[in-house]
Design an enzyme around this catalytic site. Structure first.
Site, short mmCIF file in Angstrom:
data_model
loop_
_atom_site.label_atom_id
_atom_site.label_comp_id
_atom_site.label_asym_id
_atom_site.label_seq_id
_atom_site.Cartn_x
_atom_site.Cartn_y
_atom_site.Cartn_z
N GLU A 95 -17.52 -1.92 -0.81
CA GLU A 95 -16.97 -3.24 -0.48
C GLU A 95 -16.55 -3.32 0.98
O GLU A 95 -16.73 -4.35 1.63
CB GLU A 95 -15.81 -3.56 -1.41
CG GLU A 95 -16.26 -3.74 -2.85
CD GLU A 95 -15.14 -3.65 -3.86
OE1 GLU A 95 -13.96 -3.82 -3.48
OE2 GLU A 95 -15.45 -3.40 -5.04
N GLY A 131 -14.62 0.69 -3.45
CA GLY A 131 -14.00 0.06 -2.30
C GLY A 131 -14.67 0.42 -0.99
O GLY A 131 -14.64 -0.37 -0.04
N ALA A 178 -11.51 3.86 -3.77
CA ALA A 178 -10.05 3.93 -3.81
C ALA A 178 -9.62 5.34 -4.22
O ALA A 178 -10.33 6.04 -4.94
CB ALA A 178 -9.51 2.92 -4.80
N GLU A 197 -16.83 1.92 -10.51
CA GLU A 197 -15.65 1.50 -11.28
C GLU A 197 -16.03 0.77 -12.56
O GLU A 197 -15.21 0.62 -13.46
CB GLU A 197 -14.69 0.64 -10.44
CG GLU A 197 -15.26 -0.65 -9.91
CD GLU A 197 -15.85 -0.53 -8.52
OE1 GLU A 197 -15.84 -1.53 -7.80
OE2 GLU A 197 -16.35 0.55 -8.15
#
Length: 137
Positions: free
Chosen positions: A114, A111, A66, A134
């Site tokens: 992911e 992300g 992100a 994270e």
């Protein structure tokens, strides 16, 4: 379709979807997430597209997670909504009726990792690097 942060090209009925924010290591900001969602809606409706390859621009990064610069202006409830939005988009990719392949070419962090996991198949280059940093934030 025309996007700001994505490049799309159809070759032999395969959509090549490239996250294109190389100055940010292809990090996902809100606008990019919206574009990814819109792109996959288009994929589902487009009979000419039979499969999707997701990649990142350049050799350094697939998607470096992100864009945390956007986090500075968020509070808890807004952050939770953004997290849910990401989950919904990854669920959309996971449930795509057409095969989705992640061509991981560098950093796949948070992300980005992911996003790769949401794809049906993952192919990693020699310089691919997967992590969930994270946990340290």
């Amino acid at each position: 379709m025309i996007f700001t942060n994505l490049k799309t090209e159809i070759q032999d009925s395969i959509l090549i979807l490239t996250v294109s924010r190389p100055e940010k290591l292809n990090a996902l900001n809100k606008a990019t997430m919206d574009e990814v969602s819109a792109c996959f809606k288009w994929v589902e409706q487009n009979e000419k597209i039979r499969a999707v390859i997701v990649t990142g621009e350049g050799e350094k990064s697939f998607v470096a997670g992100a864009d945390i610069s956007e986090f500075l202006e968020m509070n808890g409830p807004i952050g939770k909504l953004l997290s849910k939005k990401g989950q919904d988009i990854f669920f959309q990719i996971e449930n795509c009726t057409k095969p989705v392949l992640a061509a991981v070419n560098g950093f796949a962090l948070g992300g980005g990792c992911e996003l790769a996991m949401a794809c049906h198949i993952r192919i990693a280059s020699e310089n691919a690097f997967f992590a969930q940093p994270e946990i340290n934030l």
